[in-house]
Design an enzyme around this catalytic site. Structure first.
Site, PDB file in Angstrom:
ATOM      1  N   SER A 159      27.064  47.369  -6.094  1.00 22.58           N
ATOM      2  CA  SER A 159      26.878  48.443  -7.068  1.00 22.58           C
ATOM      3  C   SER A 159      25.613  48.230  -7.904  1.00 22.58           C
ATOM      4  CB  SER A 159      28.096  48.496  -7.997  1.00 22.58           C
ATOM      5  OG  SER A 159      28.303  47.217  -8.566  1.00 22.58           O
ATOM      6  N   HIS A 181      28.336  33.599  -6.870  1.00 23.95           N
ATOM      7  CA  HIS A 181      29.517  33.649  -7.739  1.00 23.95           C
ATOM      8  C   HIS A 181      30.597  32.661  -7.320  1.00 23.95           C
ATOM      9  CE1 HIS A 181      28.424  38.013  -9.179  1.00 23.95           C
ATOM     10  NE2 HIS A 181      27.766  37.084  -9.839  1.00 23.95           N
ATOM     11  N   CYS A 193      44.504  18.556 -10.911  1.00 19.05           N
ATOM     12  CA  CYS A 193      43.433  17.769 -10.320  1.00 19.05           C
ATOM     13  C   CYS A 193      43.960  16.413  -9.837  1.00 19.05           C
ATOM     14  CB  CYS A 193      42.354  17.573 -11.377  1.00 19.05           C
ATOM     15  SG  CYS A 193      41.036  16.475 -10.875  1.00 19.05           S
TER      16      CYS A 193
HETATM   17  P1  OAD Z   1      31.472  46.560  -6.591  1.00 18.54           P
HETATM   18  O1  OAD Z   1      32.934  46.692  -6.361  1.00 18.54           O
HETATM   19  O2  OAD Z   1      30.941  46.774  -7.959  1.00 18.54           O
HETATM   20  O3  OAD Z   1      30.666  47.569  -5.658  1.00 18.54           O
HETATM   21  C1  OAD Z   1      30.916  47.642  -4.301  1.00 18.54           C
HETATM   22  C2  OAD Z   1      29.825  48.487  -3.689  1.00 18.54           C
HETATM   23  O4  OAD Z   1      30.046  48.495  -2.292  1.00 18.54           O
HETATM   24  C3  OAD Z   1      29.791  49.945  -4.145  1.00 18.54           C
HETATM   25  O5  OAD Z   1      28.457  50.302  -4.464  1.00 18.54           O
HETATM   26  C4  OAD Z   1      30.282  50.714  -2.925  1.00 18.54           C
HETATM   27  O6  OAD Z   1      29.681  52.002  -2.801  1.00 18.54           O
HETATM   28  C5  OAD Z   1      29.826  49.807  -1.819  1.00 18.54           C
HETATM   29  N1  OAD Z   1      30.563  49.918  -0.545  1.00 18.54           N
HETATM   30  C6  OAD Z   1      31.858  50.266  -0.350  1.00 18.54           C
HETATM   31  N2  OAD Z   1      32.174  50.200   0.956  1.00 18.54           N
HETATM   32  C7  OAD Z   1      31.049  49.813   1.611  1.00 18.54           C
HETATM   33  C8  OAD Z   1      30.709  49.562   2.967  1.00 18.54           C
HETATM   34  N3  OAD Z   1      31.617  49.695   3.940  1.00 18.54           N
HETATM   35  N4  OAD Z   1      29.454  49.154   3.269  1.00 18.54           N
HETATM   36  C9  OAD Z   1      28.516  49.013   2.297  1.00 18.54           C
HETATM   37  N5  OAD Z   1      28.780  49.239   0.992  1.00 18.54           N
HETATM   38  C10 OAD Z   1      30.009  49.632   0.656  1.00 18.54           C
HETATM   39  O7  OAD Z   1      31.052  45.128  -6.024  1.00 18.54           O
HETATM   40  P2  OAD Z   1      29.780  44.246  -6.351  1.00 18.54           P
HETATM   41  O8  OAD Z   1      28.585  45.089  -6.641  1.00 18.54           O
HETATM   42  O9  OAD Z   1      29.699  43.220  -5.304  1.00 18.54           O
HETATM   43  O10 OAD Z   1      31.476  39.332 -10.022  1.00 18.54           O
HETATM   44  O11 OAD Z   1      30.249  43.551  -7.698  1.00 18.54           O
HETATM   45  C11 OAD Z   1      29.411  42.609  -8.258  1.00 18.54           C
HETATM   46  C12 OAD Z   1      30.216  41.614  -9.020  1.00 18.54           C
HETATM   47  O12 OAD Z   1      31.050  42.289  -9.963  1.00 18.54           O
HETATM   48  C13 OAD Z   1      31.199  40.833  -8.188  1.00 18.54           C
HETATM   49  O13 OAD Z   1      30.628  39.733  -7.513  1.00 18.54           O
HETATM   50  C14 OAD Z   1      32.143  40.333  -9.221  1.00 18.54           C
HETATM   51  C15 OAD Z   1      32.333  41.629 -10.002  1.00 18.54           C
HETATM   52  O14 OAD Z   1      32.629  41.491 -11.289  1.00 18.54           O
HETATM   53  C16 OAD Z   1      32.196  38.332 -10.548  1.00 18.54           C
HETATM   54  O15 OAD Z   1      33.370  38.171 -10.320  1.00 18.54           O
HETATM   55  C17 OAD Z   1      31.394  37.416 -11.409  1.00 18.54           C
END
Ligand code: OAD
Length: 254
Positions: free
Chosen positions: A198, A128, A156
């Site tokens: 997630s 990303h 820029c």
């Molecule tokens: P999320 O905010 O959707 O999910 C975070 C996940 O981390 C959840 O499943 C939590 O349970 C878990 N979590 C929290 N604390 C934790 C810890 N200490 N150790 C392990 N896990 C933990 O974030 P992402 O899944 O990364 O995209 O989101 C995916 C994408 O959605 C991001 O990259 C972003 C967003 O929209 C863009 O900006 C394109």
């Protein structure tokens, strides 16, 4: 084991360690959860302070930027400051070390914070983008900031056009090289690890699906159930900063 890891997870940890120790190619996908213990809020945490009441989906889009670039830039400057102040945590460090212990490891991250690289991981696939880089909106290339442009928006250095953060916004394409390398790793690996995501946002979430469809081991590390949990095995329920160092230690004993 640390107190943050439930005792019942012991067998799963042993099993995961055995699987990773025997692997030829480990593909790891990380999400916001791995940086949570470095003080960077996850995406689906409610925003706090100045930004309470906004949803990332309302700020991280080209539409939002075109409507009000100053407002979107203020959000990104706030997030950049969090990233600059953050330090890699034990989870990032354990993954960097794991790469030195297995024959091959491909690290794909949805995070834009650069903490894996600061922990010592190399060849990280930034799915990303990276929040600390600027991209020229017109030329679509990573760009330097003009030093002498007036106004309060970054411009820029080469064409004077508006700059934007070099991240993927909702509705935008994943950088082609990142997508190709990540797909290839999911197609080739014999162990897939999903850490702190997630598993809701595609195409990143599809990488675990590729691995599952090939019948290879899919390990999940997350304190909370996700879309992937019922398909992954083993599931290591706990924070990445506690689980990954213990896993690394167990792998060393295999
Ligand atoms: P999320 O905010 O959707 O999910 C975070 C996940 O981390 C959840 O499943 C939590 O349970 C878990 N979590 C929290 N604390 C934790 C810890 N200490 N150790 C392990 N896990 C933990 O974030 P992402 O899944 O990364 O995209 O989101 C995916 C994408 O959605 C991001 O990259 C972003 C967003 O929209 C863009 O900006 C394109």
């Amino acid at each position: 084991m640390t107190s943050e890891i439930p005792a019942s997870a012991h067998l799963s940890m042993q099993r995961a360690a055995g699987t990773v120790a025997a692997a030829r190619h480990v593909c790891v996908l990380t999400g916001a959860g791995i940086s949570a213990e470095s003080g960077i809020p996850t995406f689906r945490d409610a925003l706090t302070g100045l930004w309470a009441g906004f949803r990332p989906e309302e700020l991280a889009t080209l539409d939002a930027f075109e409507r009000d670039p100053a407002f979107v830039w203020r959000w990104y400057e706030w997030r950049r400051e969090l990233v600059r102040q953050a330090r890699p945590n034990a989870g990032h460090l354990a993954l960097a070390e794991l790469a030195r212990r297995v024959p091959r490891l491909t690290l794909v991250t949805q995070n834009v914070d650069g903490l894996h690289q600061r922990a010592g991981s190399v060849d990280v696939i930034e799915y990303h983008g990276n929040i600390l880089r600027d991209r020229c909106l017109a030329e679509q290339i990573v760009a330097e900031r003009s030093r002498d442009a007036g106004g309060d928006l970054p411009r820029c250095a080469s064409c004077g056009g508006l700059l934007r953060p070099d991240v993927v916004w909702f509705g935008e394409m994943i950088p082609a090289v990142a997508m190709r390398l990540a797909d290839a790793a999911a197609e080739d690996c014999d162990v897939f690890m999903s850490v702190g995501t997630s598993s809701l946002v595609y195409p990143a979430a599809g990488l675990a699906e590729i691995a599952l469809s090939r019948g290879v081991a899919v390990i999940e590390i997350n304190p909370n159930p996700t879309e992937l949990t019922t398909h992954a095995d083993p599931v290591l329920a706990g924070p990445a900063g506690a689980i990954l160092p213990v896993l690394l230690d167990l792998i060393g004993r295999n």
